[in-house]
Design a protein around this motif. Structure first.
Motif, PDB file in Angstrom:
ATOM      1  N   SER A  16     -10.263   7.230   5.300  1.00  0.00           N
ATOM      2  CA  SER A  16     -10.002   8.189   6.380  1.00  0.00           C
ATOM      3  C   SER A  16     -11.274   8.886   6.836  1.00  0.00           C
ATOM      4  O   SER A  16     -11.486   9.094   8.035  1.00  0.00           O
ATOM      5  N   GLU A  60      -5.378   9.894  -1.229  1.00  0.00           N
ATOM      6  CA  GLU A  60      -6.260  10.095  -0.080  1.00  0.00           C
ATOM      7  C   GLU A  60      -6.185  11.530   0.424  1.00  0.00           C
ATOM      8  O   GLU A  60      -6.406  11.804   1.606  1.00  0.00           O
ATOM      9  N   ILE A 114      -2.864   4.789  -3.323  1.00  0.00           N
ATOM     10  CA  ILE A 114      -4.141   5.302  -2.830  1.00  0.00           C
ATOM     11  C   ILE A 114      -4.047   6.814  -2.659  1.00  0.00           C
ATOM     12  O   ILE A 114      -3.349   7.313  -1.763  1.00  0.00           O
ATOM     13  N   LEU A 163       0.832  -1.199   0.000  1.00  0.00           N
ATOM     14  CA  LEU A 163       0.000   0.000   0.000  1.00  0.00           C
ATOM     15  C   LEU A 163       0.871   1.255   0.000  1.00  0.00           C
ATOM     16  O   LEU A 163       1.847   1.347   0.746  1.00  0.00           O
ATOM     17  N   SER A 206      -7.016  13.637   4.351  1.00  0.00           N
ATOM     18  CA  SER A 206      -5.782  13.908   5.086  1.00  0.00           C
ATOM     19  C   SER A 206      -6.016  14.309   6.528  1.00  0.00           C
ATOM     20  O   SER A 206      -5.099  14.243   7.347  1.00  0.00           O
ATOM     21  N   TRP A 255       0.168   5.317   0.316  1.00  0.00           N
ATOM     22  CA  TRP A 255      -0.836   6.349   0.586  1.00  0.00           C
ATOM     23  C   TRP A 255      -0.295   7.712   0.171  1.00  0.00           C
ATOM     24  O   TRP A 255       0.808   8.098   0.586  1.00  0.00           O
ATOM     25  N   ALA A 305      -5.008  11.267   8.472  1.00  0.00           N
ATOM     26  CA  ALA A 305      -3.814  10.533   8.050  1.00  0.00           C
ATOM     27  C   ALA A 305      -3.143   9.829   9.223  1.00  0.00           C
ATOM     28  O   ALA A 305      -2.628   8.722   9.081  1.00  0.00           O
ATOM     29  N   TYR A 361      -0.945  11.480   0.781  1.00  0.00           N
ATOM     30  CA  TYR A 361      -1.648  12.441   1.625  1.00  0.00           C
ATOM     31  C   TYR A 361      -1.128  13.842   1.361  1.00  0.00           C
ATOM     32  O   TYR A 361      -0.072  14.031   0.764  1.00  0.00           O
ATOM     33  N   SER A 374       3.041  -0.054   5.455  1.00  0.00           N
ATOM     34  CA  SER A 374       2.757   0.598   4.179  1.00  0.00           C
ATOM     35  C   SER A 374       3.657   1.815   3.992  1.00  0.00           C
ATOM     36  O   SER A 374       4.372   2.237   4.904  1.00  0.00           O
ATOM     37  N   MET A 401       4.133   5.933   2.853  1.00  0.00           N
ATOM     38  CA  MET A 401       3.412   7.202   2.891  1.00  0.00           C
ATOM     39  C   MET A 401       4.140   8.241   2.062  1.00  0.00           C
ATOM     40  O   MET A 401       5.348   8.447   2.240  1.00  0.00           O
TER      41      MET A 401
END
Length: 327
Positions: free
Chosen positions: A78, A157, A155, A25, A161, A27, A164, A29, A174, A176
């Motif tokens: 989220s 996202e 992803i 994953l 946020s 993410w 987060a 943000y 994961s 970030m």
């Protein structure tokens, strides 16, 4: 009489390795209007987000390659784990969104209360992983060839946020990406999108009250993402400035591909940049009022009124300085 607790596992019966999927994953943000769609498209090229398709993305009809990364655009887990309840508040120098968790987290009866975190957190993690694995499963069923093993799930996202820190604490394996952009350009872009001629097609006057609200929301997102970023494993996080990515896309994208384990040859990086550049967007899909507006840092100096610029300075100055943005 001894009461035995039934043995329970939040990962039992999964048709995949939960830790392996978690490690796949990625993410993204930060803040809306920060280049997150552009970054998502480059990381998942040649796949492109498309909410009109069953998977939420599509790929070129004649493409015969194998996908290493699947885009998940606006997953918004989220927002479900920490629903906003309106407004922001500043406490001890930190800006926060008002969320149900913040207001009710100390009430034991609340679903996501701190008192019962040991029960809901594993289940929130499990549900998220099962849902995301469904994307992989359906991609295979749709005939998309995937590279060996599980692909990355990138992803976007940014509109979630505000939570987060909650989400990243559930997925420590994961990766970030904290994507930042000069907050004044973010506000200028949001204001343009929200005017009657903007792509959001809302009849709204971005007056001083609205500008201040958006500035405070940007500040809150920066604070939450900073907290999540600093708490995450240093090897599994990257902070990227939109302006740097725009100025030296190849120099930023190549190392980012390598960090993510994506094919990173010079030819591929060059082709991805060419296909996803602002110049490659058809004229009818870019420009004033469009989702792809200008890709021009510093446009806030022209777009924001003197009053709006002063509000932005008042709310954002300290955070802009910390992120490396000069006046």
């Amino acid at each position: 009489m001894t009461i035995r607790r039934a043995r329970y596992s939040a990962t039992a019966g999964l048709p995949f390795d939960d830790e392996e999927l978690e490690s796949k994953l990625v993410w993204i943000y930060g803040s809306p209007r920060s280049g997150s769609t552009w970054l998502l498209e480059m990381l998942c090229d040649p796949l492109r987000p498309n909410q009109g398709r069953p998977l939420g993305f599509g790929w070129p009809e004649r493409w015969g390659g194998s996908a290493a990364a699947l885009p998940v655009d606006e997953f918004l887990m989220s927002s479900h784990l920490a629903p906003t309840s309106g407004g922001t508040v500043e406490l001890l120098g930190t800006m926060r969104f008002g969320t149900l968790n913040g207001f009710l987290g100390k009430r034991p009866s609340y679903a996501f209360s701190k008192e019962f975190a040991e029960f809901w957190r594993p289940e929130a993690r499990r549900m998220t992983l099962v849902r995301l694995h469904g994307v992989v499963q359906r991609a295979r069923e749709a005939g998309l060839e995937l590279q060996p093993g599980l692909p990355l799930l990138v992803i976007k996202e940014v509109n979630g946020s505000h939570a987060a820190d909650v989400v990243m604490s559930l997925f420590p394996r994961s990766k970030m990406i904290f994507l930042v952009r000069d907050g004044r350009d973010v506000i200028d872009s949001l204001a343009a999108a929200n005017r009657p001629e903007g792509f959001l097609r809302v009849k709204r006057d971005p007056n001083a009250e609205w500008i201040r609200e958006q500035c405070e929301q940007w500040a809150a997102r920066v604070d939450v993402c900073t907290r999540a970023f600093e708490s995450h494993d240093a090897e599994l996080r990257r902070r990227i400035r939109y302006e740097d990515l725009l100025a030296d896309t190849a120099g930023m994208l190549g190392p980012l591909f390598e960090w993510l384990g994506l094919p990173a040859g010079e030819d591929r990086v060059r082709n991805v940049i060419r296909r996803r550049s602002f110049d490659a967007v058809p004229d009818e899909r870019k420009g004033p009022g469009k989702h792809r507006r200008s890709a021009t840092p510093g446009k806030w100096r022209e777009g924001l009124s003197a009053e709006a610029q002063e509000i932005a300075r008042e709310v954002m100055a300290d955070r802009l300085a910390r992120l490396g943005y000069d006046e």
